[in-house]
Design a protein around this motif. Structure first.
Motif, PDB file in Angstrom:
ATOM      1  N   ASN A 102     -10.998   9.003 -18.167  1.00  0.00           N
ATOM      2  CA  ASN A 102      -9.853   9.904 -18.213  1.00  0.00           C
ATOM      3  C   ASN A 102      -8.686   9.313 -19.004  1.00  0.00           C
ATOM      4  N   GLY A 103      -8.110  10.134 -19.879  1.00  0.00           N
ATOM      5  CA  GLY A 103      -6.913   9.738 -20.613  1.00  0.00           C
ATOM      6  C   GLY A 103      -7.140   8.787 -21.763  1.00  0.00           C
ATOM      7  N   VAL A 104      -8.403   8.543 -22.133  1.00  0.00           N
ATOM      8  CA  VAL A 104      -8.712   7.644 -23.248  1.00  0.00           C
ATOM      9  C   VAL A 104      -9.623   8.382 -24.228  1.00  0.00           C
ATOM     10  N   GLU A 105      -9.271   8.309 -25.508  1.00  0.00           N
ATOM     11  CA  GLU A 105     -10.128   8.930 -26.519  1.00  0.00           C
ATOM     12  C   GLU A 105     -11.237   7.952 -26.888  1.00  0.00           C
ATOM     13  N   LEU A 106     -12.446   8.269 -26.466  1.00  0.00           N
ATOM     14  CA  LEU A 106     -13.587   7.406 -26.733  1.00  0.00           C
ATOM     15  C   LEU A 106     -14.125   7.664 -28.139  1.00  0.00           C
ATOM     16  N   ASP A 107     -14.833   6.696 -28.672  1.00  0.00           N
ATOM     17  CA  ASP A 107     -15.400   6.839 -30.005  1.00  0.00           C
ATOM     18  C   ASP A 107     -16.592   7.789 -29.997  1.00  0.00           C
ATOM     19  N   SER A 108     -17.251   7.890 -28.857  1.00  0.00           N
ATOM     20  CA  SER A 108     -18.356   8.834 -28.698  1.00  0.00           C
ATOM     21  C   SER A 108     -18.555   9.069 -27.209  1.00  0.00           C
ATOM     22  N   MET A 109     -18.988  10.276 -26.855  1.00  0.00           N
ATOM     23  CA  MET A 109     -19.273  10.597 -25.457  1.00  0.00           C
ATOM     24  C   MET A 109     -20.653  11.228 -25.374  1.00  0.00           C
ATOM     25  N   VAL A 110     -21.558  10.555 -24.670  1.00  0.00           N
ATOM     26  CA  VAL A 110     -22.937  11.022 -24.505  1.00  0.00           C
ATOM     27  C   VAL A 110     -23.089  11.495 -23.060  1.00  0.00           C
ATOM     28  N   ALA A 111     -23.311  12.779 -22.871  1.00  0.00           N
ATOM     29  CA  ALA A 111     -23.351  13.304 -21.508  1.00  0.00           C
ATOM     30  C   ALA A 111     -24.108  14.609 -21.426  1.00  0.00           C
ATOM     31  N   SER A 112     -24.593  14.881 -20.241  1.00  0.00           N
ATOM     32  CA  SER A 112     -25.116  16.205 -19.940  1.00  0.00           C
ATOM     33  C   SER A 112     -23.930  17.146 -19.778  1.00  0.00           C
ATOM     34  N   ASP A 113     -24.183  18.432 -19.912  1.00  0.00           N
ATOM     35  CA  ASP A 113     -23.135  19.424 -19.681  1.00  0.00           C
ATOM     36  C   ASP A 113     -23.070  19.679 -18.181  1.00  0.00           C
ATOM     37  N   ASN A 114     -22.250  18.887 -17.488  1.00  0.00           N
ATOM     38  CA  ASN A 114     -22.195  18.954 -16.031  1.00  0.00           C
ATOM     39  C   ASN A 114     -21.625  20.264 -15.514  1.00  0.00           C
ATOM     40  N   VAL A 115     -20.669  20.843 -16.238  1.00  0.00           N
ATOM     41  CA  VAL A 115     -20.094  22.119 -15.804  1.00  0.00           C
ATOM     42  C   VAL A 115     -21.157  23.215 -15.863  1.00  0.00           C
ATOM     43  N   ALA A 116     -21.880  23.261 -16.975  1.00  0.00           N
ATOM     44  CA  ALA A 116     -22.953  24.258 -17.109  1.00  0.00           C
ATOM     45  C   ALA A 116     -24.036  24.023 -16.064  1.00  0.00           C
ATOM     46  N   GLY A 117     -24.349  22.742 -15.807  1.00  0.00           N
ATOM     47  CA  GLY A 117     -25.355  22.429 -14.802  1.00  0.00           C
ATOM     48  C   GLY A 117     -24.930  22.868 -13.412  1.00  0.00           C
ATOM     49  N   GLY A 118     -23.640  22.690 -13.093  1.00  0.00           N
ATOM     50  CA  GLY A 118     -23.129  23.154 -11.799  1.00  0.00           C
ATOM     51  C   GLY A 118     -23.259  24.661 -11.658  1.00  0.00           C
ATOM     52  N   ALA A 119     -22.995  25.379 -12.738  1.00  0.00           N
ATOM     53  CA  ALA A 119     -23.134  26.837 -12.728  1.00  0.00           C
ATOM     54  C   ALA A 119     -24.597  27.238 -12.541  1.00  0.00           C
ATOM     55  N   GLN A 120     -25.506  26.523 -13.207  1.00  0.00           N
ATOM     56  CA  GLN A 120     -26.929  26.799 -13.035  1.00  0.00           C
ATOM     57  C   GLN A 120     -27.345  26.581 -11.576  1.00  0.00           C
ATOM     58  N   ALA A 121     -26.822  25.541 -10.961  1.00  0.00           N
ATOM     59  CA  ALA A 121     -27.134  25.256  -9.561  1.00  0.00           C
ATOM     60  C   ALA A 121     -26.651  26.379  -8.651  1.00  0.00           C
ATOM     61  N   ALA A 122     -25.461  26.908  -8.940  1.00  0.00           N
ATOM     62  CA  ALA A 122     -24.907  28.000  -8.128  1.00  0.00           C
ATOM     63  C   ALA A 122     -25.781  29.244  -8.223  1.00  0.00           C
TER      64      ALA A 122
END
Length: 304
Positions: free
Chosen positions: A119-139
């Motif tokens: 949080n609050g830091v601009e990273l050079d790269s971010m590798v991640a799953s789409d957690n928000v979309a995944g939460g919606a799929q779970a719902a």
């Protein structure tokens, strides 16, 4: 005298060559700071990173924070002095590690986030799953499993992690679209199986008539399965998140209704790919999304 000189010069040359090799290795070292190795998900992520580092022939230094933000901050503080030229971080706490990550970047060392953001830091790269979309799929899957009606519980992950925040956000925003479903209770179980068991047991005492549980990772869901006993997968549907080996087995056995499967080994591998690019003076992709998939009993064998 000649023999004496030779006996001194040869070891010195060998030492010098070894020092050159070490310094060359130091100039190309990647440090991976992982939140924990007690969670199977992060073990798979780590293995994916190690395999990719071996494939690309780049030295990889592993630092295990054991789910302790203070320990991870200390490890990050030592990373550059230990020769790290790129740091890959899987944060224990997205807020707590921010000052240490900012300090590393101020020293000119690029930082890549994997699975969880800082949080609050601009990273050079971010590798991640789409957690928000995944939460919606779970719902959506949970709502479908209970006929869009009933009381539910939410087992939240570790407070302060982007993964927990984003999965919860996606789930709660989508579940609000089902007026027949009420969130009866929610509590953190810190992404841990034993805590999942204990927290579920306590929540069930206050809410004995629930229809379903959403757990923000497989480990907590498996704890909920233990707490529910024979009710798991029958009277009470459980939807989880991660797609670990044990989680997929529970889906296959009918204990979990579904798991939103990430690809942890792929996350680790893609993070090392970006780190290696930076190491070699190339640019990294700013955001690297890795697909998440809703896995049910009908599709689990195909996914495995």
């Amino acid at each position: 005298m000649k023999k004496l000189l030779a006996s001194l010069i040869v070891p010195a040359l060998a030492l010098g060559l070894a020092s050159c090799n070490r310094s060359e290795e130091d100039r190309n070292r990647i440090t991976l700071s992982v939140s924990t190795q007690t969670n199977p998900f992060f073990v798979e992520l780590l293995h994916g990173a190690q395999d990719k580092a071996k494939e690309l022939d780049v030295p990889l230094d592993i630092q295990d924070a054991s789910d302790d933000p203070a320990q991870q901050v200390n490890q990050l503080g030592n990373a550059t002095s230990m020769g790290a030229k790129v740091v890959v971080i899987n944060p224990t706490d997205s807020d707590a590690v921010a000052p240490a990550v900012r300090s590393i970047k101020n020293d000119g060392v690029p930082v890549i986030g994997v699975d969880r953001d800082v949080n609050g830091v601009e990273l050079d790269s971010m590798v991640a799953s789409d957690n928000v979309a995944g939460g919606a799929q779970a719902a959506d899957k949970l709502a479908e499993s209970i006929g869009e009606e009933g009381e539910i519980l939410i087992l939240q992950g570790t407070a302060g992690t982007s993964a927990s925040r984003e999965r919860g956000k996606g789930f709660e925003e989508r579940i609000a679209q089902y007026p027949g479903i009420k969130i009866a209770g929610k509590q953190s179980a810190n992404f841990d199986r034993t805590e999942g068991l204990n927290v579920t047991t306590n929540l069930l005492q206050a809410n004995p008539n629930i229809s379903a549980i959403f757990a923000e990772n497989d480990e907590m869901a498996l704890g909920a399965v233990e707490a529910l006993g024979s009710r798991a997968g029958k009277e009470v549907k459980i939807v989880a998140f991660d797609g670990t080996f044990d989680g997929l087995k529970a889906v296959k056995d009918g204990k979990l209704e579904a798991t939103i499967a990430q690809q942890p080994a792929e996350l680790g591998a893609r993070a090392i790919e970006q780190a290696a690019a930076l190491l070699h003076g190339e640019s990294a992709e700013k955001n690297v999304p890795v697909e998440v998939i809703t896995v049910t009993k009908d599709t689990v064998e195909e996914f495995q």
